[in-house]
Design a protein around this motif. Sequence first.
Motif, short mmCIF file in Angstrom:
data_model
loop_
_atom_site.label_atom_id
_atom_site.label_comp_id
_atom_site.label_asym_id
_atom_site.label_seq_id
_atom_site.Cartn_x
_atom_site.Cartn_y
_atom_site.Cartn_z
N TYR A 85 0.83 -1.20 0.00
CA TYR A 85 0.00 0.00 0.00
C TYR A 85 0.87 1.25 0.00
O TYR A 85 1.74 1.41 0.84
CB TYR A 85 -0.91 0.01 1.24
CG TYR A 85 -1.63 1.32 1.41
CD1 TYR A 85 -2.66 1.67 0.56
CD2 TYR A 85 -1.24 2.23 2.41
CE1 TYR A 85 -3.31 2.89 0.69
CE2 TYR A 85 -1.88 3.45 2.55
CZ TYR A 85 -2.92 3.77 1.69
OH TYR A 85 -3.54 4.98 1.82
N CYS A 86 0.60 2.11 -0.96
CA CYS A 86 1.29 3.40 -1.01
C CYS A 86 0.25 4.50 -0.85
O CYS A 86 -0.69 4.59 -1.65
CB CYS A 86 2.02 3.55 -2.35
SG CYS A 86 2.57 5.25 -2.65
N PRO A 87 0.39 5.36 0.14
CA PRO A 87 -0.59 6.42 0.35
C PRO A 87 -0.65 7.42 -0.80
O PRO A 87 -1.59 8.19 -0.92
CB PRO A 87 -0.14 7.09 1.66
CG PRO A 87 1.26 6.65 1.87
CD PRO A 87 1.45 5.36 1.15
N PHE A 88 0.36 7.39 -1.66
CA PHE A 88 0.37 8.30 -2.81
C PHE A 88 -0.23 7.64 -4.04
O PHE A 88 -0.25 8.22 -5.13
CB PHE A 88 1.79 8.78 -3.09
CG PHE A 88 2.36 9.61 -1.98
CD1 PHE A 88 2.12 10.97 -1.92
CD2 PHE A 88 3.12 9.02 -0.98
CE1 PHE A 88 2.64 11.74 -0.88
CE2 PHE A 88 3.64 9.77 0.06
CZ PHE A 88 3.39 11.14 0.12
N GLY A 89 -0.70 6.44 -3.87
CA GLY A 89 -1.37 5.75 -4.98
C GLY A 89 -0.45 5.13 -6.01
O GLY A 89 -0.87 4.80 -7.11
N ILE A 90 0.80 4.96 -5.65
CA ILE A 90 1.73 4.33 -6.60
C ILE A 90 1.41 2.84 -6.70
O ILE A 90 1.32 2.14 -5.68
CB ILE A 90 3.20 4.57 -6.17
CG1 ILE A 90 3.51 6.07 -6.22
CG2 ILE A 90 4.16 3.77 -7.05
CD1 ILE A 90 4.87 6.45 -5.66
#
Length: 115
Positions: A85-90
Amino acid sequence: MIKKMLGRHKAKMKLSLRICVHCGLCAESCFLYMTRGKKPEYMPSHKIINSIGKLYKKRGKVDTALLEEVKDIAWKKCVLCTRCYCPFGIDIPEMIALARRVCRSQNILPDFDKA
Ligand code: SF4
Ligand code: SF4
């Protein structure tokens, strides 16, 4: 051929590589990182930078040695489980999957694919 493949996804991949702030928040959601002694080379961000990131940096002009390095990351250090999970949506697995496709296009295959 590599250049063409990379070109098709350039905008999204380059944006992802640029916005990664190396915060490391994705690391704990990667079971490989967690079960391999939290070694930096298993961090998702490390994996994208040193696989697809290098392919873009060199604009696809890569030798076999680099493709072998990319292969090791793309198959041995990631199983495309999509748990990170990447909080920046990567989208990390999407990036690793592209690195795999580039290797395959050059006949750089994981050992289990070889005859
Ligand atoms: S991929 Fe996302 S969570 Fe991981 S280091 Fe980069 S910005 Fe942080
Ligand atoms: S897709 Fe790869 S980087 Fe993401 S959690 Fe699974 S093994 Fe780790």
